[in-house]
Design a protein around this motif. Structure first.
Motif, PDB file in Angstrom:
ATOM      1  N   ASP A  49       0.856  -1.184   0.000  1.00 32.75           N
ATOM      2  CA  ASP A  49       0.000   0.000   0.000  1.00 32.75           C
ATOM      3  C   ASP A  49       0.889   1.231   0.000  1.00 32.75           C
ATOM      4  O   ASP A  49       1.351   1.702   1.039  1.00 32.75           O
ATOM      5  N   ILE A  50       1.148   1.755  -1.181  1.00 37.11           N
ATOM      6  CA  ILE A  50       2.067   2.881  -1.330  1.00 37.11           C
ATOM      7  C   ILE A  50       1.602   3.721  -2.509  1.00 37.11           C
ATOM      8  O   ILE A  50       0.976   3.201  -3.442  1.00 37.11           O
ATOM      9  N   SER A  51       1.879   5.018  -2.461  1.00 33.80           N
ATOM     10  CA  SER A  51       1.341   5.914  -3.487  1.00 33.80           C
ATOM     11  C   SER A  51       2.396   6.912  -3.941  1.00 33.80           C
ATOM     12  O   SER A  51       3.006   7.606  -3.116  1.00 33.80           O
ATOM     13  N   PHE A  52       2.616   6.961  -5.258  1.00 33.64           N
ATOM     14  CA  PHE A  52       3.544   7.906  -5.870  1.00 33.64           C
ATOM     15  C   PHE A  52       2.779   8.845  -6.807  1.00 33.64           C
ATOM     16  O   PHE A  52       1.715   8.494  -7.319  1.00 33.64           O
ATOM     17  N   GLU A  53       3.346  10.010  -7.037  1.00 31.48           N
ATOM     18  CA  GLU A  53       2.718  10.957  -7.962  1.00 31.48           C
ATOM     19  C   GLU A  53       2.814  10.472  -9.412  1.00 31.48           C
ATOM     20  O   GLU A  53       1.902  10.682 -10.207  1.00 31.48           O
ATOM     21  N   THR A  54       3.943   9.824  -9.713  1.00 34.26           N
ATOM     22  CA  THR A  54       4.229   9.426 -11.094  1.00 34.26           C
ATOM     23  C   THR A  54       4.800   8.016 -11.106  1.00 34.26           C
ATOM     24  O   THR A  54       5.591   7.653 -10.235  1.00 34.26           O
ATOM     25  N   VAL A  55       4.386   7.230 -12.104  1.00 31.58           N
ATOM     26  CA  VAL A  55       4.905   5.870 -12.268  1.00 31.58           C
ATOM     27  C   VAL A  55       5.401   5.705 -13.702  1.00 31.58           C
ATOM     28  O   VAL A  55       4.708   6.074 -14.654  1.00 31.58           O
ATOM     29  N   TYR A  56       6.600   5.153 -13.850  1.00 29.29           N
ATOM     30  CA  TYR A  56       7.115   4.697 -15.144  1.00 29.29           C
ATOM     31  C   TYR A  56       7.056   3.174 -15.128  1.00 29.29           C
ATOM     32  O   TYR A  56       7.555   2.541 -14.190  1.00 29.29           O
ATOM     33  N   ARG A  57       6.456   2.581 -16.164  1.00 29.71           N
ATOM     34  CA  ARG A  57       6.363   1.113 -16.219  1.00 29.71           C
ATOM     35  C   ARG A  57       6.949   0.596 -17.515  1.00 29.71           C
ATOM     36  O   ARG A  57       6.509   0.970 -18.605  1.00 29.71           O
ATOM     37  N   SER A  58       7.978  -0.235 -17.408  1.00 30.59           N
ATOM     38  CA  SER A  58       8.498  -0.914 -18.585  1.00 30.59           C
ATOM     39  C   SER A  58       7.387  -1.813 -19.120  1.00 30.59           C
ATOM     40  O   SER A  58       6.812  -2.616 -18.388  1.00 30.59           O
ATOM     41  N   VAL A  59       7.070  -1.668 -20.395  1.00 32.95           N
ATOM     42  CA  VAL A  59       5.885  -2.317 -20.947  1.00 32.95           C
ATOM     43  C   VAL A  59       5.958  -3.826 -20.758  1.00 32.95           C
ATOM     44  O   VAL A  59       7.011  -4.447 -20.879  1.00 32.95           O
ATOM     45  N   CYS A  60       4.797  -4.400 -20.408  1.00 37.36           N
ATOM     46  CA  CYS A  60       4.702  -5.811 -20.037  1.00 37.36           C
ATOM     47  C   CYS A  60       3.259  -6.229 -20.256  1.00 37.36           C
ATOM     48  O   CYS A  60       2.543  -5.604 -21.042  1.00 37.36           O
ATOM     49  N   GLY A  61       2.802  -7.262 -19.558  1.00 38.60           N
ATOM     50  CA  GLY A  61       1.419  -7.680 -19.671  1.00 38.60           C
ATOM     51  C   GLY A  61       0.469  -6.655 -19.082  1.00 38.60           C
ATOM     52  O   GLY A  61       0.816  -5.917 -18.157  1.00 38.60           O
ATOM     53  N   LEU A  62      -0.762  -6.620 -19.595  1.00 35.12           N
ATOM     54  CA  LEU A  62      -1.731  -5.620 -19.163  1.00 35.12           C
ATOM     55  C   LEU A  62      -2.086  -5.771 -17.695  1.00 35.12           C
ATOM     56  O   LEU A  62      -2.342  -4.776 -16.998  1.00 35.12           O
ATOM     57  N   ASP A  63      -2.116  -7.000 -17.179  1.00 33.11           N
ATOM     58  CA  ASP A  63      -2.437  -7.190 -15.764  1.00 33.11           C
ATOM     59  C   ASP A  63      -1.416  -6.492 -14.871  1.00 33.11           C
ATOM     60  O   ASP A  63      -1.773  -5.849 -13.877  1.00 33.11           O
ATOM     61  N   SER A  64      -0.134  -6.576 -15.229  1.00 31.48           N
ATOM     62  CA  SER A  64       0.901  -5.909 -14.442  1.00 31.48           C
ATOM     63  C   SER A  64       0.843  -4.395 -14.609  1.00 31.48           C
ATOM     64  O   SER A  64       1.117  -3.646 -13.663  1.00 31.48           O
ATOM     65  N   ILE A  65       0.491  -3.937 -15.798  1.00 29.43           N
ATOM     66  CA  ILE A  65       0.359  -2.492 -16.023  1.00 29.43           C
ATOM     67  C   ILE A  65      -0.744  -1.913 -15.142  1.00 29.43           C
ATOM     68  O   ILE A  65      -0.602  -0.843 -14.543  1.00 29.43           O
ATOM     69  N   VAL A  66      -1.855  -2.639 -15.029  1.00 29.31           N
ATOM     70  CA  VAL A  66      -2.950  -2.194 -14.173  1.00 29.31           C
ATOM     71  C   VAL A  66      -2.495  -2.168 -12.711  1.00 29.31           C
ATOM     72  O   VAL A  66      -2.807  -1.232 -11.963  1.00 29.31           O
ATOM     73  N   GLN A  67      -1.730  -3.182 -12.289  1.00 20.64           N
ATOM     74  CA  GLN A  67      -1.209  -3.201 -10.929  1.00 20.64           C
ATOM     75  C   GLN A  67      -0.277  -2.011 -10.686  1.00 20.64           C
ATOM     76  O   GLN A  67      -0.306  -1.388  -9.610  1.00 20.64           O
ATOM     77  N   ALA A  68       0.555  -1.698 -11.662  1.00 22.78           N
ATOM     78  CA  ALA A  68       1.457  -0.549 -11.524  1.00 22.78           C
ATOM     79  C   ALA A  68       0.663   0.740 -11.379  1.00 22.78           C
ATOM     80  O   ALA A  68       1.010   1.612 -10.568  1.00 22.78           O
ATOM     81  N   ALA A  69      -0.400   0.870 -12.166  1.00 19.44           N
ATOM     82  CA  ALA A  69      -1.245   2.066 -12.070  1.00 19.44           C
ATOM     83  C   ALA A  69      -1.852   2.204 -10.681  1.00 19.44           C
ATOM     84  O   ALA A  69      -2.124   3.315 -10.219  1.00 19.44           O
ATOM     85  N   GLY A  70      -2.042   1.071 -10.007  1.00 22.76           N
ATOM     86  CA  GLY A  70      -2.579   1.096  -8.657  1.00 22.76           C
ATOM     87  C   GLY A  70      -1.638   1.693  -7.634  1.00 22.76           C
ATOM     88  O   GLY A  70      -2.055   2.002  -6.511  1.00 22.76           O
ATOM     89  N   ARG A  71      -0.343   1.871  -7.979  1.00 22.33           N
ATOM     90  CA  ARG A  71       0.612   2.526  -7.075  1.00 22.33           C
ATOM     91  C   ARG A  71       0.722   4.023  -7.377  1.00 22.33           C
ATOM     92  O   ARG A  71       1.505   4.724  -6.750  1.00 22.33           O
ATOM     93  N   CYS A  72      -0.063   4.521  -8.334  1.00 21.51           N
ATOM     94  CA  CYS A  72       0.035   5.922  -8.756  1.00 21.51           C
ATOM     95  C   CYS A  72      -1.157   6.722  -8.245  1.00 21.51           C
ATOM     96  O   CYS A  72      -2.310   6.321  -8.448  1.00 21.51           O
ATOM     97  N   ASN A  73      -0.874   7.840  -7.597  1.00 20.23           N
ATOM     98  CA  ASN A  73      -1.931   8.754  -7.136  1.00 20.23           C
ATOM     99  C   ASN A  73      -2.968   8.015  -6.293  1.00 20.23           C
ATOM    100  O   ASN A  73      -4.151   8.349  -6.303  1.00 20.23           O
ATOM    101  N   ARG A  74      -2.517   7.026  -5.568  1.00 22.38           N
ATOM    102  CA  ARG A  74      -3.411   6.168  -4.788  1.00 22.38           C
ATOM    103  C   ARG A  74      -4.152   6.957  -3.712  1.00 22.38           C
ATOM    104  O   ARG A  74      -5.300   6.661  -3.381  1.00 22.38           O
ATOM    105  N   ASN A  75      -3.480   7.990  -3.183  1.00 20.44           N
ATOM    106  CA  ASN A  75      -4.063   8.796  -2.124  1.00 20.44           C
ATOM    107  C   ASN A  75      -4.579  10.138  -2.622  1.00 20.44           C
ATOM    108  O   ASN A  75      -4.843  11.041  -1.822  1.00 20.44           O
TER     109      ASN A  75
END
Length: 301
Positions: A125-151
């Motif tokens: 449970d952690i929140s960053f303003e900005t996330v860079y994600r090395s392109v991968c499967g869509l499920d992981s991309i969605v998970q990465a988005a969950g660490r962005c602007n979470r709060n």
């Protein structure tokens, strides 16, 4: 009770998709119509260039080598910022210590960059303003988005999709990641494709249709394994096959013990592979314990 086939695990999926409007996706994997792989050094320069726009940044890469190289490039750059690297080569206690430090810095709004393998995508449970994600499967991309602007630090946080070149991120032995990466890159290459649509149900369904086609065409099709000296495919034992569905509709639950295939599946199938052993490492109290175990006094006690 009626048997629901292919039911959605997340019952309020539309609301969850609405929640993810707190982020905006930007595709940096292409220049015009051409794929644009970049090096680790170029990614470090990009992050440095955009640093004034956002100073609490998470970068998720697919391999440990890529994480360590980028962290080194950022550390040796011009940023006046604390840079953390998280990988599974750290023991759990070490990783948790760093995660706690990162959370404290984020709470104080201090400049912080965390470069991590996908270990940070689930259960943290952690929140960053900005996330860079090395392109991968869509499920992981969605998970990465969950660490962005979470709060809700911003109206919309930024999720940048980047493509590292083969020298900076080696995926030769990571077939599932390569399959997912190929499918997502093909989606992004479609004319007028909106990266924000990556969170839409129809796009997610389309992704998994293609992903399972990749599996069906590979040697992994049917989940091959060995059971008591026999080569079998676990998929043949799934009770959800049509013959089993017909049986379920015609018989009561008390008769289902006739199906023994589930025991075979339970014996061999793991959602997450646990082929690990516990080891004692020289971290924290581990150093003292190792010294004690190796001491003559311990051997004589």
């Amino acid at each position: 009770a009626s048997l629901k086939i292919d039911g959605e695990i997340i019952q309020d999926l539309s609301q969850r998709q609405e929640d993810f409007k707190r982020v905006k996706f930007t595709d940096l994997t292409r220049q015009g119509i051409q794929e644009h792989p970049i090096s680790s050094q170029e990614l470090a320069e990009l992050i440095t260039y955009k640093f004034n726009d956002s100073q609490r940044i998470l970068v998720i890469l697919n391999t440990i080598g890529a994480v360590n190289q980028l962290a080194e490039n950022l550390d040796s750059g011009q940023l006046n910022c604390k840079v953390y690297a998280l990988t599974t080569r750290m023991c759990a206690a070490h990783r948790q210590k760093l995660i706690n430090e990162i959370k404290d810095r984020l709470a104080q709004k201090l400049p912080t960059i965390c470069v991590s393998t996908p270990l940070i995508e689930a259960g943290v449970d952690i929140s960053f303003e900005t996330v860079y994600r090395s392109v991968c499967g869509l499920d992981s991309i969605v998970q990465a988005a969950g660490r962005c602007n979470r709060n809700g630090e911003r109206d919309r946080g930024d999720v940048y999709l980047v493509l590292l070149n083969k020298d900076s991120e080696k995926l030769d032995k990571l077939r599932e990641i390569k399959w997912g990466q190929k499918i997502v890159l093909n989606m992004l290459a479609q004319k007028d494709f909106d990266p924000d649509s990556l969170l839409q149900t129809k796009v997610i369904n389309n992704y998994f249709d293609h992903f399972y086609q990749e599996i069906d065409q590979s040697e992994l099709s049917g989940y091959p394994t060995s059971d008591e000296g026999r080569d079998i495919h676990l998929a043949d034992y799934i009770e959800g096959k049509q013959a089993s569905r017909d049986y379920l509709q015609q018989n009561s639950g008390s008769e289902l013990k006739a199906f023994s295939g589930s025991e075979t599946i339970a014996k061999h199938f793991e959602v997450i592979d646990q082929e690990t052993v516990s080891v004692l490492v020289p971290y924290g109290k581990g150093s003292d314990l190792i010294a004690l175990l190796n001491s003559q006094n311990y051997q004589d006690s």
